[in-house]
Scaffold this motif. Structure first.
Motif, PDB file in Angstrom:
ATOM      1  N   LEU A 198       0.840  -1.200   0.000  1.00 38.59           N
ATOM      2  CA  LEU A 198       0.000   0.000   0.000  1.00 38.59           C
ATOM      3  C   LEU A 198       0.879   1.256   0.000  1.00 38.59           C
ATOM      4  N   ALA A 199       1.921   1.245   0.843  1.00 41.62           N
ATOM      5  CA  ALA A 199       2.792   2.432   0.928  1.00 41.62           C
ATOM      6  C   ALA A 199       3.437   2.718  -0.436  1.00 41.62           C
ATOM      7  N   GLY A 213      -7.875   6.972  -1.770  1.00 42.99           N
ATOM      8  CA  GLY A 213      -8.471   6.477  -0.542  1.00 42.99           C
ATOM      9  C   GLY A 213      -8.320   4.967  -0.536  1.00 42.99           C
ATOM     10  N   VAL A 214      -8.601   4.361   0.618  1.00 40.24           N
ATOM     11  CA  VAL A 214      -8.330   2.930   0.777  1.00 40.24           C
ATOM     12  C   VAL A 214      -9.616   2.135   0.983  1.00 40.24           C
ATOM     13  N   GLU A 228      -3.350   2.634  11.091  1.00 41.99           N
ATOM     14  CA  GLU A 228      -2.456   3.653  11.674  1.00 41.99           C
ATOM     15  C   GLU A 228      -1.729   4.413  10.567  1.00 41.99           C
ATOM     16  N   TYR A 229      -1.294   3.667   9.562  1.00 43.07           N
ATOM     17  CA  TYR A 229      -0.598   4.309   8.434  1.00 43.07           C
ATOM     18  C   TYR A 229      -1.527   5.307   7.730  1.00 43.07           C
ATOM     19  N   CYS A 230      -2.768   4.883   7.473  1.00 46.59           N
ATOM     20  CA  CYS A 230      -3.715   5.762   6.768  1.00 46.59           C
ATOM     21  C   CYS A 230      -3.985   7.030   7.577  1.00 46.59           C
ATOM     22  N   ILE A 235      -5.026   9.541   4.767  1.00 46.23           N
ATOM     23  CA  ILE A 235      -5.680   8.848   3.652  1.00 46.23           C
ATOM     24  C   ILE A 235      -6.991   8.254   4.180  1.00 46.23           C
ATOM     25  N   PRO A 236      -8.132   8.615   3.598  1.00 43.94           N
ATOM     26  CA  PRO A 236      -9.389   8.088   4.137  1.00 43.94           C
ATOM     27  C   PRO A 236      -9.565   6.586   3.865  1.00 43.94           C
ATOM     28  N   ILE A 237     -10.071   5.867   4.861  1.00 47.92           N
ATOM     29  CA  ILE A 237     -10.484   4.475   4.629  1.00 47.92           C
ATOM     30  C   ILE A 237     -11.958   4.555   4.246  1.00 47.92           C
ATOM     31  N   LEU A 238     -12.247   4.235   3.000  1.00 45.90           N
ATOM     32  CA  LEU A 238     -13.571   4.488   2.427  1.00 45.90           C
ATOM     33  C   LEU A 238     -14.550   3.349   2.681  1.00 45.90           C
ATOM     34  N   LEU A 239     -14.005   2.149   2.831  1.00 48.21           N
ATOM     35  CA  LEU A 239     -14.876   0.970   3.000  1.00 48.21           C
ATOM     36  C   LEU A 239     -14.042  -0.144   3.618  1.00 48.21           C
TER      37      LEU A 239
END
Ligand code: SF4
Ligand code: SF4
Length: 288
Positions: A198-199, A213-214, A228-230, A235-239
């Motif tokens: 992901l990074a 977004g993730v 924690e990274y997001c 970076i928004p976690i969308l779902l």
């Protein structure tokens, strides 16, 4: 709006997200799914489109007229991809490395290089239950995915929502598939491998100045490091999609998540609305 669906590594659920998002939106918007994962396109397994047309995709590779060639080596010097070499009185061409950029023929001082067409794969298109569908297929043994990805993207509609299923990884084909997108959804899983890849994917999309977004898939395994990274990277976690045997069973049978478990449709529509809000807000900011 163009939304690309990417992941730093294969097997994270990119296809599940791309197909479910497209099917969730089909009643609300004109939606098109472009499968640019041309080495292994598999969105068709879930959408089961009726294919109505196809075309061969080719690039122009060099052909040397040895009667005119002075073996000066200029062509090999300018080729950024090491697809042409001059050894003594021989010019060697490696067609599978050639990107068809035309630099060698343009710069040959003797005009000894002409171009010939080389087929790399196909683009094909059709319809699936309200979703317009295009996919590219790289011929087995070929290495050059970007020309096919470019061709598939040329079929993008300008008057609806386009969803692009991006190849896994962070190399040239990924950049080719993502560039020009309004937003990139990165699908990952809560494991150390998921975080690492992901990074790398985040670095790539930021380099291209595309907001991201993730979607966190298979939650319930691994740890909280991706979250924690997001948070740290804003970076928004969308779902989030849980690790669930029923979801895995549907996937293994080629049944889209939103068809097998229709309650997921609203979650994917909410995902789309959040993406749209972020894109609209960004557009407003750039217009100020
Ligand atoms: S640049 Fe032209 S003349 Fe020089 S080696 Fe290549 S093909 Fe021959
Ligand atoms: S067309 Fe471009 S990539 Fe192909 S051999 Fe010539 S310089 Fe190299």
């Amino acid at each position: 709006m163009i939304i690309s669906i990417a992941s730093g590594k294969g097997g994270t659920g990119k296809t599940l997200v791309a197909t479910s998002l497209a099917l969730s939106m089909k009643d609300a918007d004109r939606v098109q799914l472009l499968d640019c994962d041309v080495e292994e396109p598999n969105d068709h397994v879930f959408l089961k489109p009726a294919i109505t047309g196809s075309e061969a995709v080719s690039i122009a590779v060099p052909k040397v007229d040895e009667d005119r060639c002075t073996y000066c080596g200029k062509c090999a010097e300018v080729c950024a991809y090491n697809a042409i070499a001059v050894l003594g009185n021989h010019v060697l061409i490696f067609p599978q490395l050639c990107h068809g950029c035309g630099a060698c023929s343009y710069l040959c001082p003797e005009e000894a290089i002409s171009e010939e067409s080389r087929e790399m794969g196909i683009a094909e298109w059709g319809q699936s239950d309200g979703v317009s569908f295009v996919q590219g297929k790289l011929t087995v043994g070929e290495a050059m995915a970007p020309p096919i990805i470019r061709r598939v993207k040329e079929y993008a509609n300008n008057d609806g929502t386009v969803i692009i299923d991006v190849p896994p990884g962070t190399s040239c084909p990924v950049v080719e598939a993502i560039k020009g997108s309004d937003f990139c959804i990165l699908v990952t899983e809560p494991t150390p491998f998921g975080l690492n890849d992901l990074a790398l994917a985040v670095e790539t999309v930021r380099e291209l100045h595309i907001p991201c977004g993730v979607v966190l898939n298979r939650t319930g395994i691994g740890d909280s490091k991706v979250e924690e990274y997001c948070q740290k990277e804003d970076i928004p976690i969308l779902l989030t999609i849980p690790l669930d045997t029923e979801i895995a069973r549907l996937y293994s049978q080629g049944i889209p998540l939103v068809e097998g478990l229709p309650q997921w449709k609203n979650s994917f529509l909410e995902l789309f609305n959040r993406v749209k809000e972020i894109v609209d807000e960004r557009n407003r900011d750039t217009q100020r």
